[in-house]
Write a protein that holds these residues in place. Structure first.
Motif, PDB file in Angstrom:
ATOM      1  N   VAL A 124       2.107  -5.884 -17.903  1.00  0.00           N
ATOM      2  CA  VAL A 124       3.321  -5.506 -18.633  1.00  0.00           C
ATOM      3  C   VAL A 124       3.230  -4.110 -19.245  1.00  0.00           C
ATOM      4  N   SER A 125       2.011  -3.594 -19.401  1.00  0.00           N
ATOM      5  CA  SER A 125       1.897  -2.245 -19.975  1.00  0.00           C
ATOM      6  C   SER A 125       1.868  -1.171 -18.889  1.00  0.00           C
ATOM      7  N   MET A 126       2.118  -1.582 -17.642  1.00  0.00           N
ATOM      8  CA  MET A 126       2.212  -0.617 -16.544  1.00  0.00           C
ATOM      9  C   MET A 126       3.643  -0.624 -16.023  1.00  0.00           C
ATOM     10  N   THR A 127       4.005   0.447 -15.302  1.00  0.00           N
ATOM     11  CA  THR A 127       5.373   0.496 -14.767  1.00  0.00           C
ATOM     12  C   THR A 127       5.503  -0.460 -13.574  1.00  0.00           C
ATOM     13  N   VAL A 128       6.745  -0.664 -13.194  1.00  0.00           N
ATOM     14  CA  VAL A 128       7.034  -1.518 -12.037  1.00  0.00           C
ATOM     15  C   VAL A 128       6.318  -0.955 -10.804  1.00  0.00           C
ATOM     16  N   GLU A 129       6.432   0.362 -10.621  1.00  0.00           N
ATOM     17  CA  GLU A 129       5.814   0.973  -9.436  1.00  0.00           C
ATOM     18  C   GLU A 129       4.290   0.841  -9.476  1.00  0.00           C
ATOM     19  N   GLU A 130       3.709   1.025 -10.666  1.00  0.00           N
ATOM     20  CA  GLU A 130       2.240   0.913 -10.769  1.00  0.00           C
ATOM     21  C   GLU A 130       1.778  -0.509 -10.439  1.00  0.00           C
ATOM     22  N   ASN A 131       2.578  -1.498 -10.848  1.00  0.00           N
ATOM     23  CA  ASN A 131       2.235  -2.884 -10.503  1.00  0.00           C
ATOM     24  C   ASN A 131       2.212  -3.069  -8.988  1.00  0.00           C
ATOM     25  N   LEU A 132       3.185  -2.448  -8.309  1.00  0.00           N
ATOM     26  CA  LEU A 132       3.220  -2.575  -6.845  1.00  0.00           C
ATOM     27  C   LEU A 132       2.044  -1.836  -6.199  1.00  0.00           C
ATOM     28  N   LEU A 133       1.684  -0.704  -6.798  1.00  0.00           N
ATOM     29  CA  LEU A 133       0.544   0.067  -6.257  1.00  0.00           C
ATOM     30  C   LEU A 133      -0.741  -0.760  -6.288  1.00  0.00           C
ATOM     31  N   ILE A 134      -0.870  -1.604  -7.320  1.00  0.00           N
ATOM     32  CA  ILE A 134      -2.071  -2.456  -7.404  1.00  0.00           C
ATOM     33  C   ILE A 134      -2.137  -3.388  -6.195  1.00  0.00           C
ATOM     34  N   GLY A 135      -0.975  -3.915  -5.800  1.00  0.00           N
ATOM     35  CA  GLY A 135      -0.941  -4.801  -4.630  1.00  0.00           C
ATOM     36  C   GLY A 135      -1.315  -4.072  -3.354  1.00  0.00           C
ATOM     37  N   ALA A 136      -1.065  -2.748  -3.342  1.00  0.00           N
ATOM     38  CA  ALA A 136      -1.277  -1.968  -2.111  1.00  0.00           C
ATOM     39  C   ALA A 136      -2.615  -1.242  -2.119  1.00  0.00           C
ATOM     40  N   TYR A 137      -3.507  -1.623  -3.061  1.00  0.00           N
ATOM     41  CA  TYR A 137      -4.716  -0.815  -3.269  1.00  0.00           C
ATOM     42  C   TYR A 137      -5.595  -0.682  -2.034  1.00  0.00           C
ATOM     43  N   SER A 138      -5.543  -1.677  -1.149  1.00  0.00           N
ATOM     44  CA  SER A 138      -6.483  -1.634  -0.023  1.00  0.00           C
ATOM     45  C   SER A 138      -5.939  -0.818   1.155  1.00  0.00           C
ATOM     46  N   GLN A 139      -4.728  -0.255   0.991  1.00  0.00           N
ATOM     47  CA  GLN A 139      -4.147   0.472   2.123  1.00  0.00           C
ATOM     48  C   GLN A 139      -4.252   1.987   1.959  1.00  0.00           C
ATOM     49  N   HIS A 140      -4.085   2.714   3.073  1.00  0.00           N
ATOM     50  CA  HIS A 140      -4.071   4.183   2.994  1.00  0.00           C
ATOM     51  C   HIS A 140      -2.805   4.620   2.264  1.00  0.00           C
ATOM     52  N   SER A 141      -2.849   5.836   1.680  1.00  0.00           N
ATOM     53  CA  SER A 141      -1.739   6.218   0.801  1.00  0.00           C
ATOM     54  C   SER A 141      -0.392   6.281   1.524  1.00  0.00           C
ATOM     55  N   SER A 142      -0.361   6.693   2.812  1.00  0.00           N
ATOM     56  CA  SER A 142       0.935   6.752   3.500  1.00  0.00           C
ATOM     57  C   SER A 142       1.489   5.336   3.694  1.00  0.00           C
ATOM     58  N   GLN A 143       0.582   4.402   3.989  1.00  0.00           N
ATOM     59  CA  GLN A 143       1.025   3.004   4.160  1.00  0.00           C
ATOM     60  C   GLN A 143       1.471   2.413   2.824  1.00  0.00           C
ATOM     61  N   GLN A 144       0.777   2.830   1.752  1.00  0.00           N
ATOM     62  CA  GLN A 144       1.126   2.328   0.412  1.00  0.00           C
ATOM     63  C   GLN A 144       2.577   2.676   0.100  1.00  0.00           C
ATOM     64  N   ARG A 145       2.909   3.947   0.325  1.00  0.00           N
ATOM     65  CA  ARG A 145       4.267   4.430   0.014  1.00  0.00           C
ATOM     66  C   ARG A 145       5.309   3.625   0.795  1.00  0.00           C
ATOM     67  N   GLN A 146       5.013   3.457   2.087  1.00  0.00           N
ATOM     68  CA  GLN A 146       5.951   2.732   2.959  1.00  0.00           C
ATOM     69  C   GLN A 146       6.124   1.285   2.468  1.00  0.00           C
ATOM     70  N   ALA A 147       4.991   0.657   2.132  1.00  0.00           N
ATOM     71  CA  ALA A 147       5.032  -0.744   1.701  1.00  0.00           C
ATOM     72  C   ALA A 147       5.824  -0.865   0.395  1.00  0.00           C
ATOM     73  N   ILE A 148       5.611   0.077  -0.518  1.00  0.00           N
ATOM     74  CA  ILE A 148       6.302   0.010  -1.810  1.00  0.00           C
ATOM     75  C   ILE A 148       7.800   0.270  -1.641  1.00  0.00           C
ATOM     76  N   GLU A 149       8.138   1.245  -0.795  1.00  0.00           N
ATOM     77  CA  GLU A 149       9.566   1.532  -0.586  1.00  0.00           C
ATOM     78  C   GLU A 149      10.271   0.333   0.057  1.00  0.00           C
ATOM     79  N   SER A 150       9.554  -0.399   0.913  1.00  0.00           N
ATOM     80  CA  SER A 150      10.202  -1.570   1.538  1.00  0.00           C
ATOM     81  C   SER A 150      10.487  -2.650   0.483  1.00  0.00           C
ATOM     82  N   ILE A 151       9.642  -2.718  -0.547  1.00  0.00           N
ATOM     83  CA  ILE A 151       9.910  -3.678  -1.639  1.00  0.00           C
ATOM     84  C   ILE A 151      11.118  -3.213  -2.439  1.00  0.00           C
TER      85      ILE A 151
END
Ligand code: ATP
Length: 235
Positions: free
Chosen positions: A89-116
């Motif tokens: 709760v002390s992180m932003t919505v986007e930062e919470n999603l970034l945690i879920g994407a931690y194991s991916q490369h940064s370009s894939q992270q962006r794509q995965a987050i934008e799809s959400i």
């Protein structure tokens, strides 16, 4: 896709799971129901490696995963949305999603987050706000979104409807069906057993750590003994 064989979980003297065997097929929705303390959460936690099993096998896509760490199980596609959402709760919505994407490369992270954000407009509108400002329903969407960016093959949800209004519960179950129609297998533990059995194809009833009954969800939903014991009027 998932095969659990004779799984045992103990917390010191408490024998939480006793030789539990169950399966989830590809593209299936399976539910596990049972009273409080029956061992439902322990089953999901053992599958993702959040608690240690004392014996038994967990086989995912033909591989025994007992020896894998929790992060490696995530990488293989076993993802849990835990009870109570557990978003930061002390992180932003986007930062919470970034945690879920931690194991991916940064370009894939962006794509995965934008799809959400494409899927959940409410979250997109609040991407830079703290997750604490989200409503209960939006927090559940964020928890599911965080799980989705990790690209689940089997998505497990522990009591996802807890604390949501009836309208939001319906929307949540529509989302679960939508994700399933996109090819994600689903294992759901739910206190709203009627709705879970309506959504799932098959179900298991856990009682005091053991599988007491299993079968087609439609048959379990129509079982009078079960209805009296667990099903209540929770739709
Ligand atoms: P609920 O719906 O209340 O969450 P549940 O069916 O998910 O119940 P579990 O949470 O898996 O059941 O609990 C199964 C048993 O294990 C219960 O007796 C519970 O008290 C116990 N238990 C669960 N977690 C722990 C823990 N970390 N330490 C000790 N005992 C635990």
């Amino acid at each position: 896709m998932l095969k659990v064989e004779d799984l045992e979980v103990r917390y010191g003297p408490i024998h939480a799971l006793k030789r539990v065997s169950m399966t989830v097929g590809k593209s299936e929705i399976v539910t596990v129901v049972g009273a409080n303390g029956a061992g439902k959460s322990s089953l999901l936690k053992a599958i993702v490696g959040a608690v240690k099993s004392s014996s038994g096998k967990i086989i995912f896509e033909e591989k025994v995963v007992n020896g894998l760490t929790a992060p490696d199980r995530v990488k293989s596609g076993l993802i849990l949305v835990p009870e109570g959402r557990q978003i930061f709760v002390s992180m932003t919505v986007e930062e919470n999603l970034l945690i879920g994407a931690y194991s991916q490369h940064s370009s894939q992270q962006r794509q995965a987050i934008e799809s959400i954000f494409d899927r959940f407009k409410n979250l997109a509108d609040r991407r830079y706000q703290l997750a604490s400002v989200l409503s209960g329903g939006e927090q559940q969407m964020l928890a599911i979104g965080r799980a989705m960016v990790a690209r689940p093959k089997l998505l497990m949800l522990d009591e996802p409807s807890l604390g949501l209004s009836p309208i939001l519960v319906r929307q949540l179950f529509e989302l679960i069906e939508e994700l399933n129609s996109e090819g994600i297998s689903i294992l759901i533990v739910e206190q709203n057993t009627k709705l879970a059995l309506k959504t799932a194809q098959r179900g298991y009833v856990l009682e005091l750590g053991s599988v007491r009954q299993q079968g087609l969800a439609s048959e379990l939903a129509g079982d009078k003994g079960l209805a009296n014991a667990y099903l209540g009027d929770s739709v």
